[in-house]
Write a protein that holds these residues in place. Structure first.
Motif, PDB file in Angstrom:
ATOM      1  N   GLN A 197       0.834  -1.186   0.000  1.00  0.00           N
ATOM      2  CA  GLN A 197       0.000   0.000   0.000  1.00  0.00           C
ATOM      3  C   GLN A 197       0.870   1.237   0.000  1.00  0.00           C
ATOM      4  O   GLN A 197       1.991   1.204   0.499  1.00  0.00           O
ATOM      5  N   PRO A 198       0.369   2.341  -0.596  1.00  0.00           N
ATOM      6  CA  PRO A 198       1.159   3.584  -0.570  1.00  0.00           C
ATOM      7  C   PRO A 198       1.488   3.986   0.854  1.00  0.00           C
ATOM      8  O   PRO A 198       0.628   3.985   1.720  1.00  0.00           O
ATOM      9  N   GLY A 199       2.748   4.310   1.096  1.00  0.00           N
ATOM     10  CA  GLY A 199       3.210   4.677   2.428  1.00  0.00           C
ATOM     11  C   GLY A 199       4.004   3.589   3.103  1.00  0.00           C
ATOM     12  O   GLY A 199       4.673   3.864   4.122  1.00  0.00           O
ATOM     13  N   ASP A 200       3.942   2.355   2.612  1.00  0.00           N
ATOM     14  CA  ASP A 200       4.729   1.276   3.213  1.00  0.00           C
ATOM     15  C   ASP A 200       6.214   1.477   2.900  1.00  0.00           C
ATOM     16  O   ASP A 200       6.598   2.019   1.851  1.00  0.00           O
TER      17      ASP A 200
END
Length: 239
Positions: A197-200
């Motif tokens: 997921q975006p931000g990982d």
């Protein structure tokens, strides 16, 4: 409509009985009746001679606009044009979790001894303090009111007592990993594998699973903690 001075029931009864007894004693020649009615006239005449001539105005005020629950504040009473006022009756408007002093929230005394009425809220929040006031002239001849002055808003803040608990406090030992954490976070213990997921963080990408499936997957871990504190607050109950 502004309230006006009105004769009390005691003055009306004494005046009517005194005048009627005096007429009866004169017309029928009964001196015994005259002896019984003269005291009533002696009480009525001073009260009538002290009939109030000015209409008073009242105003209430709080010494403090905010305080903490359990503390007390004075509800002050000011009477303008109080030349004819001899006795004051103050009754605090009953409210839940608001205590007055005296306990029944009622003061009946000579003026100006009834200037202050003590109020103590037991629950934090915004409340309005009100009362009903009645005035009596000399010899209890005339009564003004009762009237309800404008209510005064009061902000009550929660009390801040010192922390006191019999429960043992956690004592961190500096050793992480003896118990599994209940939440995910930055750690070394594997929790699972999920889609990226975006931000990982890129360093958490599991390249073996990603290469086999053709979709990016990341590895999740459990947080490393030594001791935790759980605070539960019930907003629907009174404590």
């Amino acid at each position: 409509m502004r309230p006006q001075w009105r004769a009390t029931g005691a003055l009306r009864r004494s005046a009517v009985l005194g005048a009627g007894g005096l007429a009866w004693a004169v017309v029928l020649g009964e001196p015994v009746v005259l002896v019984l009615t003269v005291p009533l006239l002696l009480i009525s005449l001073p009260a009538l001679s002290r009939r109030p001539s000015r209409t008073p105005t009242i105003e209430t005020s709080l010494l403090h606009a905010s305080l903490r629950e359990g503390e007390g504040v004075s509800l002050d009473l000011a009477i303008h044009a109080d030349d004819d006022v001899e006795q004051v009756t103050r009754v605090m408007t009953p409210q839940r979790l608001v205590v007055g002093r005296p306990d029944d929230g009622r003061i009946v005394t000579r003026w100006p001894a009834a200037r202050q009425l003590q109020v103590s809220p037991r629950r934090w929040g915004s409340i309005a303090i009100g009362e009903r006031v009645a005035l009596t002239s000399a010899w209890a001849g005339f009564r003004w009111g009762p009237v309800a002055p404008a209510e005064r808003p009061l902000s009550v803040l929660p009390s801040a007592p010192p922390y006191d608990s019999r429960a043992e406090q956690p004592r961190p030992q500096g050793l992480v990993g003896a118990h599994r954490s209940a939440r995910q976070g930055q750690g070394s213990e594997l929790a699972g594998i999920r889609s990226f997921q975006p931000g990982d963080r890129l360093r958490r990408i599991n390249w073996r699973v990603s290469a086999r499936t053709g979709t990016l997957y990341t590895t999740t871990t459990r947080a490393e903690q030594d001791a935790g504190l759980l605070l539960v607050v019930d907003l629907l109950a009174e404590h």
